[in-house]
Design a protein around this motif. Structure first.
Motif, PDB file in Angstrom:
ATOM      1  N   MET A 240     -56.737 -11.688 -70.400  1.00 42.33           N
ATOM      2  CA  MET A 240     -56.411 -10.647 -71.242  1.00 42.33           C
ATOM      3  C   MET A 240     -55.353  -9.821 -70.800  1.00 42.33           C
ATOM      4  O   MET A 240     -55.124  -9.406 -69.623  1.00 42.33           O
ATOM      5  CB  MET A 240     -57.704  -9.680 -71.436  1.00 42.33           C
TER       6      MET A 240
ATOM      7  N   GLU B   9     -56.996 -12.361 -82.859  1.00 39.20           N
ATOM      8  CA  GLU B   9     -57.155 -12.246 -81.260  1.00 39.20           C
ATOM      9  C   GLU B   9     -56.603 -11.088 -80.944  1.00 39.20           C
ATOM     10  O   GLU B   9     -56.667 -10.673 -79.847  1.00 39.20           O
ATOM     11  CB  GLU B   9     -56.809 -13.417 -80.565  1.00 39.20           C
TER      12      GLU B   9
ATOM     13  N   ARG C 194     -51.046 -19.467 -80.900  1.00 37.01           N
ATOM     14  CA  ARG C 194     -51.572 -18.009 -80.721  1.00 37.01           C
ATOM     15  C   ARG C 194     -50.424 -17.084 -80.346  1.00 37.01           C
ATOM     16  O   ARG C 194     -49.316 -17.512 -80.204  1.00 37.01           O
ATOM     17  CB  ARG C 194     -52.568 -17.932 -79.145  1.00 37.01           C
TER      18      ARG C 194
ATOM     19  N   SER D  93     -54.371  -8.687 -76.339  1.00 39.48           N
ATOM     20  CA  SER D  93     -54.696  -9.954 -76.830  1.00 39.48           C
ATOM     21  C   SER D  93     -54.973 -11.061 -75.751  1.00 39.48           C
ATOM     22  O   SER D  93     -54.348 -10.730 -74.500  1.00 39.48           O
ATOM     23  CB  SER D  93     -53.437 -10.379 -77.517  1.00 39.48           C
ATOM     24  N   GLN D  94     -55.657 -11.931 -75.989  1.00 41.56           N
ATOM     25  CA  GLN D  94     -56.205 -12.932 -74.667  1.00 41.56           C
ATOM     26  C   GLN D  94     -55.036 -13.843 -74.846  1.00 41.56           C
ATOM     27  O   GLN D  94     -54.648 -14.495 -73.610  1.00 41.56           O
ATOM     28  CB  GLN D  94     -57.274 -13.707 -75.309  1.00 41.56           C
TER      29      GLN D  94
END
Length: 291
Positions: free
Chosen positions: A1, A141, A176, A151-152
């Motif tokens: 994270m 996310e 992502r 965000s991850q």
């Protein structure tokens, strides 16, 4: 994270950009892992027939991370020139250019239209709901908490912008969010998956015969291709018409209230109005263009 901490000055310096360099590198990696990028399978199958040496190209890009884009509407030649001037990326510019020419450039107008449609949506959201809402809704996310974007997909720890601002870069091939470091006065960039990518490789039917008889086939075809923002040059490429003819037809469609033009940087993007979408039979009925 991971997290990015914003100051008041950073929020005031939020920008958007499209990066053909990033898209080219990301698309090559997507083609090498089709299982994770099933939405792009129609394109991947075609791309691999024109460049079978993707393994060699990927090897030359091992560990390579594209730099943050310096301006909103860079051409890939500009980005590659800046890349070649940096120490370290030996072989990367040639590998990127080879893949761009074979696999990405033929589809770039379509890809760029999706990216520009995303930016148009976000800027409208910015006007209606504010910066924090834009940041909070970049991707499922991503979370906005206080003064941080969490965000991850971001590097572990906390990155502080410290007044540099940040550039938001929509991507058709990103799975992502990804943070690109800035340098030499260029602010860092946050790459995020663009909206509407699921429609990128769909085969779009042309306008109905009734609409073609009403407007003429060329104007009806142009109207159909403005369901997402497009420039005169992009429309000329997609239709086979000359830029001059496209401009004349767009003027007629604009005077009839069927398309509208919005300037973005050095270019004007044309998009169908609510009336134009209704004529095309756009089923959502609200005319906001959300994918």
């Amino acid at each position: 994270m991971g997290a990015v901490r914003f100051g008041v000055g950073d929020l005031a310096q939020l920008r958007f950009a499209v990066s053909p360099l990033w898209e080219t590198v990301a698309s090559l990696r997507a083609a090498a892992d089709p299982g994770r990028h099933a939405v792009h399978l129609p394109w991947i199958k075609q791309a691999l027939t024109v460049r079978e040496d993707r393994g060699e190209l990927l090897a030359r890009l091992a560990g390579f991370v594209p730099p943050a884009p310096r301006c909103p509407l860079s051409e890939i030649e500009e980005e590659l020139a800046l890349l070649a001037a940096r120490p370290g990326p030996a072989g990367a510019p040639d590998a990127v250019l080879a893949w761009w020419r074979a696999a990405v450039r033929p589809h770039w107008p379509r890809i760029r239209a999706v990216l520009e449609a995303d930016i148009a949506y976000r800027t409208r959201q910015l006007a209606e709901d504010g910066i924090q809402e834009v940041l909070a809704r970049l991707h499922p996310e991503v979370r906005w908490t206080g003064d941080r974007l969490v965000s991850q997909g971001l590097p572990a720890g906390e990155a502080r912008l410290d007044g540099t601002g940040i550039t938001l870069v929509p991507s058709a091939f990103a799975a992502r969010c990804r943070l690109l470091e800035g340098s030499g006065g260029t602010p860092p960039s946050l790459v995020y998956p663009a909206r509407g990518v699921g429609t990128l490789w769909e085969r779009h039917c042309g306008p109905g015969e009734g609409l073609a008889r009403l407007l003429g086939r060329s104007r009806a075809g142009l109207l159909a291709r403005t369901s997402s923002p497009a420039t005169t040059t992009q429309l000329a490429v997609r239709t086979g018409l000359s830029p001059g003819a496209v401009s004349q037809h767009l003027a007629v469609l604009r005077d009839a209230g069927l398309v509208t033009g919005h300037r973005y940087g050095r270019e004007v993007n044309y998009r169908a109005t609510d009336m134009g979408l209704a004529l095309l039979g756009d089923g959502d009925g609200d005319g906001d263009g959300r994918a």
